[in-house]
Design a protein around this motif. Sequence first.
Motif, PDB file in Angstrom:
ATOM      1  N   PHE A 160       2.290   6.817  -6.664  1.00 20.97           N
ATOM      2  CA  PHE A 160       1.214   7.761  -6.989  1.00 20.97           C
ATOM      3  C   PHE A 160       1.708   9.191  -6.766  1.00 20.97           C
ATOM      4  O   PHE A 160       1.580  10.057  -7.635  1.00 20.97           O
ATOM      5  N   LEU A 161       2.318   9.429  -5.601  1.00 21.25           N
ATOM      6  CA  LEU A 161       2.748  10.789  -5.271  1.00 21.25           C
ATOM      7  C   LEU A 161       3.915  11.259  -6.148  1.00 21.25           C
ATOM      8  O   LEU A 161       4.042  12.450  -6.417  1.00 21.25           O
ATOM      9  N   LEU A 214       1.228   4.133  -2.904  1.00 19.18           N
ATOM     10  CA  LEU A 214       1.030   5.549  -2.568  1.00 19.18           C
ATOM     11  C   LEU A 214       2.259   6.367  -2.982  1.00 19.18           C
ATOM     12  O   LEU A 214       2.142   7.466  -3.531  1.00 19.18           O
ATOM     13  N   GLY A 217       0.822  -1.211   0.000  1.00 23.29           N
ATOM     14  CA  GLY A 217       0.000   0.000   0.000  1.00 23.29           C
ATOM     15  C   GLY A 217       0.854   1.258   0.000  1.00 23.29           C
ATOM     16  O   GLY A 217       0.620   2.190  -0.781  1.00 23.29           O
ATOM     17  N   ILE A 218       1.872   1.287   0.868  1.00 18.47           N
ATOM     18  CA  ILE A 218       2.759   2.453   0.936  1.00 18.47           C
ATOM     19  C   ILE A 218       3.518   2.622  -0.375  1.00 18.47           C
ATOM     20  O   ILE A 218       3.701   3.742  -0.869  1.00 18.47           O
TER      21      ILE A 218
END
Lengths: 489, 53
Positions: free
Chosen positions: A42-43, A39, A35-36
């Motif tokens: 994504f960022l 993320l 998940g991290i």
Amino acid sequence: MGWKETVEPVLTRMPAVRRPEGHVPFKRKLAWTAGILVLYFFLTNIALLGLEVGEASDIFGEFRAVLAGEHGSLMQVGIGPIVTASIVLQLLGGANLLGLDTSDPRDQVLYQGLQKLLVIVMTALTALPMVFAGDFLPAQSALTLGGLTFTGNEIQWLLFTQIFIGGILILYMDEVVSKWGIGSGIGLFIVAGVSQGLVSGVLAWGDQGLIYSWIQIITGETVLGSFASGEALYTLFIADGGGQLLALMTTVLIFAVVVYAESVRVEIPLSHARVKGARGRFPVKLIYASVLPMILVRALQMNVQFIGQIVNSQWANMPGWLGVYSEAGQPVSGFFYYTAPIYAPGDWMWWTAGVTQEPWMVMVRIAVDLTFMVIGGAIFAIFWVETTNMGPEATARQIHNSGMQIPGFRQNVGVVEKVMERYIPQVTVIGGALVGILAVGANMLGTIGAVGGTGLLLAVSITYKLYEEIAEEQMMEMHPMMRQMFGKE
Amino acid sequence: MDKGQNTGGLMSSAGLVRYFDAEDQRAIRIDPKTVIAVGILLGVLVQVLTFVS
């Protein structure tokens, strides 16, 4: 009243990610880590609001692979601030100026708080010059949001806020992975960046892509030249957009060397004091302090270059001995040239067209880089061992507390420590220096996707550690008894 | 088994940032889900504002 009492109210209140209560199943850990990672990717793809698109050069330059993050995105600062804060803590802790005993719970809380506070301060200190000094992150001249219009300075502050929040977010993402996932977030981000570089170095549809350039060679688009004059060999091995054989060989070699070096160790036999026949071994690995101290050495070099870039952009007539910069913003002479590490073959192969300096200047630069990496690698490895409780004293205590002893010696902490002192410091220094030589060597020969020697070393050894950790996790899943042995609830 | 290595539960593996088991009661606790949520919100917010501008 020392400094501890004064700052205690602030440091103990630093927000922290909640610890899991009880055991987190392996699959959940994997989910948090994934998940991290998602993320993070994504960022890195979200461009900063108010940033002028184009031109700007990445201030981290060639260090990007090591420091993770992405230029012009919310992840602009990468792990830079964390690394800088870590250097400060390592130096203070290594020289024992802090007076914190990390086996005392109260000091542990203070240490964690201080660490977090330093990272936050460093994030601001890294982000400020990025936005306000030089043209590293040029702001748009005007920005309209709904009915509001921002101009000049306001947009710069908007940029700063975004980068700053992004930087803090990286810190907490690391904490989530460290507490709820597998490995550490920092390691994860470095591996992610380097792997991305490697994959695009192989697949990219352009001159830097390995497959593309070989198609060019096979179809005859790239002219090899004659083998007799060595021109063909140059194209195949070194030239930009050529066969990249040298880079391919270096990359494979680094993989092999790191995986091999991970298994080189001095093993100290142990036996249990009470349970007869229970034996074990304590491994002192060649790369004992792992490759992480290398980040710190590279980051020091980066900070010197960072200062150089800022000085160059602010001081029009900088004296020549300090630094002369090319149009592209690269140091070509002076102090900042000699202290710049070698990034790629094109930086030092003085017989090629790309190098404008005299051979002796290139030699000096290589010598400075090598000395810095070898000595710096050794020094930071020593500090690293001390501050992470891997030193002779701490390991001796751990072995003693687990009820083990070295056969043939008295069961006494001091005796175990004496034996450890024969191995750990020497192995640490040799390992640190070796990693330094490897990193410089790999940079000189070039790597696939231009990820750099340090980046590659880090990625391979972090992945190896991650593999070991996953194996350990799975063993614990299968045998709940093992958890007790590893000292985890 | 590499016994002496991971005992004590002190070390987070191979991290530049070290986390200990000890925690202060007064510290502000953040749920890991909050971190992820803030990350997603920040990303979406900046992207949306970029489209709007």
